[in-house]
Design a protein around this motif. Structure first.
Motif, PDB file in Angstrom:
ATOM      1  N   GLY A 129       0.802  -1.216   0.000  1.00 18.44           N
ATOM      2  CA  GLY A 129       0.000   0.000   0.000  1.00 18.44           C
ATOM      3  C   GLY A 129       0.834   1.265   0.000  1.00 18.44           C
ATOM      4  O   GLY A 129       1.968   1.281   0.479  1.00 18.44           O
ATOM      5  N   PRO A 130       0.280   2.350  -0.513  1.00 20.70           N
ATOM      6  CA  PRO A 130       1.010   3.607  -0.576  1.00 20.70           C
ATOM      7  C   PRO A 130       1.283   4.222   0.799  1.00 20.70           C
ATOM      8  O   PRO A 130       2.146   5.081   0.916  1.00 20.70           O
ATOM      9  N   PRO A 146      11.111  -1.687  -8.294  1.00 22.97           N
ATOM     10  CA  PRO A 146       9.803  -1.032  -8.295  1.00 22.97           C
ATOM     11  C   PRO A 146       9.258  -0.955  -9.720  1.00 22.97           C
ATOM     12  O   PRO A 146       9.999  -0.631 -10.651  1.00 22.97           O
ATOM     13  N   LEU A 147       8.005  -1.274  -9.886  1.00 20.50           N
ATOM     14  CA  LEU A 147       7.337  -1.193 -11.188  1.00 20.50           C
ATOM     15  C   LEU A 147       6.456   0.054 -11.229  1.00 20.50           C
ATOM     16  O   LEU A 147       5.344   0.032 -11.758  1.00 20.50           O
ATOM     17  N   PHE A 148       6.961   1.127 -10.638  1.00 15.06           N
ATOM     18  CA  PHE A 148       6.263   2.406 -10.560  1.00 15.06           C
ATOM     19  C   PHE A 148       7.315   3.498 -10.468  1.00 15.06           C
ATOM     20  O   PHE A 148       8.494   3.220 -10.226  1.00 15.06           O
ATOM     21  N   PRO A 154       3.273   8.444  -3.656  1.00 18.21           N
ATOM     22  CA  PRO A 154       2.680   7.103  -3.591  1.00 18.21           C
ATOM     23  C   PRO A 154       1.154   7.106  -3.577  1.00 18.21           C
ATOM     24  O   PRO A 154       0.521   6.211  -4.132  1.00 18.21           O
ATOM     25  N   GLU A 155       0.550   8.133  -2.979  1.00 22.02           N
ATOM     26  CA  GLU A 155      -0.910   8.214  -2.928  1.00 22.02           C
ATOM     27  C   GLU A 155      -1.515   8.374  -4.326  1.00 22.02           C
ATOM     28  O   GLU A 155      -2.660   8.013  -4.545  1.00 22.02           O
ATOM     29  N   SER A 156      -0.732   8.912  -5.266  1.00 28.17           N
ATOM     30  CA  SER A 156      -1.241   9.091  -6.628  1.00 28.17           C
ATOM     31  C   SER A 156      -1.141   7.799  -7.446  1.00 28.17           C
ATOM     32  O   SER A 156      -1.702   7.715  -8.533  1.00 28.17           O
ATOM     33  N   ILE A 157      -0.436   6.790  -6.914  1.00 22.80           N
ATOM     34  CA  ILE A 157      -0.216   5.544  -7.646  1.00 22.80           C
ATOM     35  C   ILE A 157      -1.211   4.466  -7.236  1.00 22.80           C
ATOM     36  O   ILE A 157      -1.689   3.704  -8.062  1.00 22.80           O
TER      37      ILE A 157
END
Length: 178
Positions: A129-130, A146-148, A154-157
């Motif tokens: 979780g973000p 990381p795949l981001f 993080p909240e936007s992902i």
């Protein structure tokens, strides 16, 4: 010379056991994870914990659930389930609230990786979780990719995906060469 067995010290390595979700020793893991998710995300986490059938964390279904026990009590644990033919998905990584900051989560992840590799998986996938920066840090420091975008909020992902490729396990019955 005769050796005398010493009682286990506080620094002794916790024992690793494989269990099913119905084992009573899993209750602290589920309870604390549920409380943690509810606190961080403001909703009932039991839906997330019940998202996958318990049997997905058993060997016949390609999964495992393990606990680290110290003096017979669970201090950490985690699981994986089959994601696809070559990929295991880590779930439910947990360290008892009274035993954090001891490297137990790293040990759980290493044990799960070893078990996944022995079962023929070549890749591990997971999301966290973000609002779990300590989990994000754990995966980054243990070699997960990381795949981001790590620079994004993080909240936007949403859930933060990671992967790690596993080395091939040595053939059964043969020791790995040094």
């Amino acid at each position: 010379m005769t050796s005398v067995a010493q009682p286990p010290s506080r620094s002794a390595e916790p024992a690793v056991i494989h269990v099913t979700v119905s084992d009573p020793r899993v209750r602290p893991l589920l309870r604390e994870l549920g409380d943690e998710y509810s606190t961080r995300y403001g909703r009932d986490a039991h839906t997330e914990l019940a998202r996958y059938p318990d049997e997905e964390f058993t060997a016949p279904h390609g999964g495992v659930l393990l606990l680290l026990l110290e003096h017979g009590e669970p201090v950490a644990g985690g699981a994986f389930r089959r994601y696809d033919e070559t990929t295991a998905e880590l779930k439910r990584i947990w360290t008892h609230s009274a035993h954090r900051r001891r490297g137990l989560a790293r040990r759980v992840v290493a044990e799960l990786e070893r078990e996944a590799s022995a079962r023929g998986y070549r890749r591990i996938y997971l999301t966290t979780g973000p609002r779990q920066p300590e989990a994000r840090g754990l995966y980054l420091t243990t070699g997960y990719t990381p795949l981001f975008d790590t620079e994004a909020d993080p909240e936007s992902i949403g859930p933060l995906p990671f992967e790690k490729h596993l080395p091939a396990a040595p053939p059964q019955g043969k020791a790995a060469s040094l």
